[in-house]
Scaffold this motif. Sequence first.
Motif, PDB file in Angstrom:
ATOM      1  N   VAL A   1      35.550  32.455  27.767  1.00 45.06           N
ATOM      2  CA  VAL A   1      35.620  33.409  29.097  1.00 45.06           C
ATOM      3  C   VAL A   1      37.008  33.636  29.403  1.00 45.06           C
ATOM      4  N   SER A   2      36.943  34.967  30.068  1.00 48.88           N
ATOM      5  CA  SER A   2      38.278  35.314  30.527  1.00 48.88           C
ATOM      6  C   SER A   2      38.065  36.098  31.772  1.00 48.88           C
ATOM      7  N   ILE A   3      38.432  35.423  32.892  1.00 49.89           N
ATOM      8  CA  ILE A   3      38.310  36.129  34.135  1.00 49.89           C
ATOM      9  C   ILE A   3      39.305  36.155  35.006  1.00 49.89           C
ATOM     10  N   ALA A   4      39.441  36.845  35.947  1.00 47.72           N
ATOM     11  CA  ALA A   4      40.724  37.124  36.782  1.00 47.72           C
ATOM     12  C   ALA A   4      39.887  37.472  38.153  1.00 47.72           C
ATOM     13  N   GLY A   5      40.771  36.907  39.309  1.00 47.38           N
ATOM     14  CA  GLY A   5      40.454  37.282  40.583  1.00 47.38           C
ATOM     15  C   GLY A   5      41.505  36.545  41.741  1.00 47.38           C
ATOM     16  N   ARG A   6      41.007  36.470  42.796  1.00 48.74           N
ATOM     17  CA  ARG A   6      41.973  35.959  43.851  1.00 48.74           C
ATOM     18  C   ARG A   6      41.750  34.312  44.128  1.00 48.74           C
TER      19      ARG A   6
ATOM     20  N   ILE B   1      47.468  30.293  47.874  1.00 48.50           N
ATOM     21  CA  ILE B   1      46.372  30.881  48.214  1.00 48.50           C
ATOM     22  C   ILE B   1      46.397  32.464  48.353  1.00 48.50           C
ATOM     23  N   GLY B   2      45.638  33.174  47.855  1.00 45.40           N
ATOM     24  CA  GLY B   2      45.999  34.529  47.780  1.00 45.40           C
ATOM     25  C   GLY B   2      46.432  35.222  46.667  1.00 45.40           C
ATOM     26  N   ASP B   3      47.223  34.348  45.903  1.00 44.34           N
ATOM     27  CA  ASP B   3      47.776  35.056  44.484  1.00 44.34           C
ATOM     28  C   ASP B   3      46.623  35.420  43.685  1.00 44.34           C
ATOM     29  N   ILE B   4      46.686  36.632  42.829  1.00 40.94           N
ATOM     30  CA  ILE B   4      45.640  37.039  41.736  1.00 40.94           C
ATOM     31  C   ILE B   4      46.094  36.483  40.500  1.00 40.94           C
ATOM     32  N   ILE B   5      45.120  35.776  40.055  1.00 37.37           N
ATOM     33  CA  ILE B   5      45.320  35.020  38.733  1.00 37.37           C
ATOM     34  C   ILE B   5      44.416  35.095  37.694  1.00 37.37           C
ATOM     35  N   GLY B   6      44.901  34.821  36.436  1.00 31.69           N
ATOM     36  CA  GLY B   6      43.828  35.084  35.217  1.00 31.69           C
ATOM     37  C   GLY B   6      43.600  33.686  34.627  1.00 31.69           C
ATOM     38  N   ILE B   7      42.416  33.459  34.110  1.00 37.81           N
ATOM     39  CA  ILE B   7      41.920  32.166  33.799  1.00 37.81           C
ATOM     40  C   ILE B   7      41.364  32.500  32.568  1.00 37.81           C
TER      41      ILE B   7
END
Length: 517
Positions: A57-62, A112-118
């Motif tokens: 899976v590849s997901i991105a969010g805050r 906290i609040g940074d936008i990251i990809g996992i």
Amino acid sequence: MSHTQHLSEQEILRRNKLVELEKLGINPYPAELFDVNVSAKEILENYENQKIEYKNVSIAGRLMSVRDMGKACFLVIQDDTTKIQVYLRGDDICPGDDKSLYAVVFKKLIDIGDIIGIKGYVFTTKTGETTIHAQEFKLLAKALKPLPIVKEKDGEVFDAVTDPEFRYRQRYVDLIINPAVKDTFVKRTQLVNTIRDFYNEKGYLEVDTPVLQAIPGGAAARPFVTHHNTLDIPMYLRIANELYLKRLIVGGFDGVYEFSRNFRNEGMDRTHNPEFTVLELYVAYKDYYWMMDLTEELIEKIAIQLHGKTEVQVGDKIIDFKRPFKRVTMFDSIIEFTGIDISEMDETKLRDVCKQLHIEVDSNVGKGKLIDEIFGAKCEGNYIQPTFITDYPVEMSPLTKKHRTKAGLVERFELMVNGKELANAYSELNDPIDQRERFEEQVTLMERGDDEAMFIDHDFLRALEYGMPPTAGIGIGIDRLVMIMTNNLSIQDVLFFPQLRPERNEGSNEAEHQLNA
């Protein structure tokens, strides 16, 4: 004065972290694509039944929270759909023996609040929580302002940010930290799409009409005035699109509708914003009785589409939109709630009634506005369940056809729900001579000082002289309808960016400064 002098300690710290990231060769705002292949909601809803589908899976969010466990941590990220837990271990995301990515970058420079990809795979923890095991981590955007602290327990918010000044002015933050807010606006779009599908299935055409108008027509309201430089003429922001839509009926379309952004230079309160959305529909060869039936059908359908039933919770009340709705004439309503029959009264007697009922009215307004004030003050708020108020005095309705059997009245209805007007509809006036006389009466009111009286639209009169078929028309307040269907008591809660007073700080008049430069 330096901008940094206005920054909080946390904001200065985050800017310092930005510099450190750049020193390490990490771009805090990378341009390259991060390919997302799944949403948090999809994983949470489907993983237990389709585990094999979630191995890559590849997901991105805050980044919303971090629970540090030394060489590993649990974090929560929030994407467009919901929140999901991520397990992140230094040994998994660091290449070879280089532990700096986790030990320095993630633990010291990510907030906290940074936008990251996992990127990774999904598993279930010993406590039964669906979680992503991170194998790759990427910073996608560094947040320089901290989010307000919101306390949660067992996934439920119990200490939400509720300050309306903050929420409405910084809606972007409100949407991040208050999940129910996003749900309101998702339902708003569903509601609009339901109306659009309903009308499209009946063969009506969606159209666009001008927002900038030479004459503000179609409603009794005070307009916003602007100026067209090239033509050197005053222009007005649209107060209604009615007269343009009826021009299209003259032109040969049998059914047209528009979601109209309207602007009225009037007061603001819990149900009024100077910029608002109205749905207007006009159908040839129909009348207001037919339009009542159609409106019942539409509103009932919306309730079922959004809630699965006709009953809707609004505050401490249950409102039932099951057809048919109650129908009451305006004069009967006034008799019911005041005990006074005003049907034969002239302007002088109506002013006496207003004094008797302790209703303050402007000396400039005429008979129609006086009746409207009496109904608004003494009757309107009593209609909680959907009710059609019908058969208005002709003085109140300059664009409406005279009643076929009741002298002095017109074929008009308003739909009242939860004590407020939700829709306004007519058997449209298509007699050009009668329409010209009604416009001239409005000019007389304007000369008396009524700043909501209508202008004469000579081009619209010319259109009517070519012949407009009998037509039924309606305007539905979308913002108020959304308020009811989402259980919000303030119009500001159903507008992404409601109008507010300017902020009292440096830069608050930036647009004015630029215009005057």
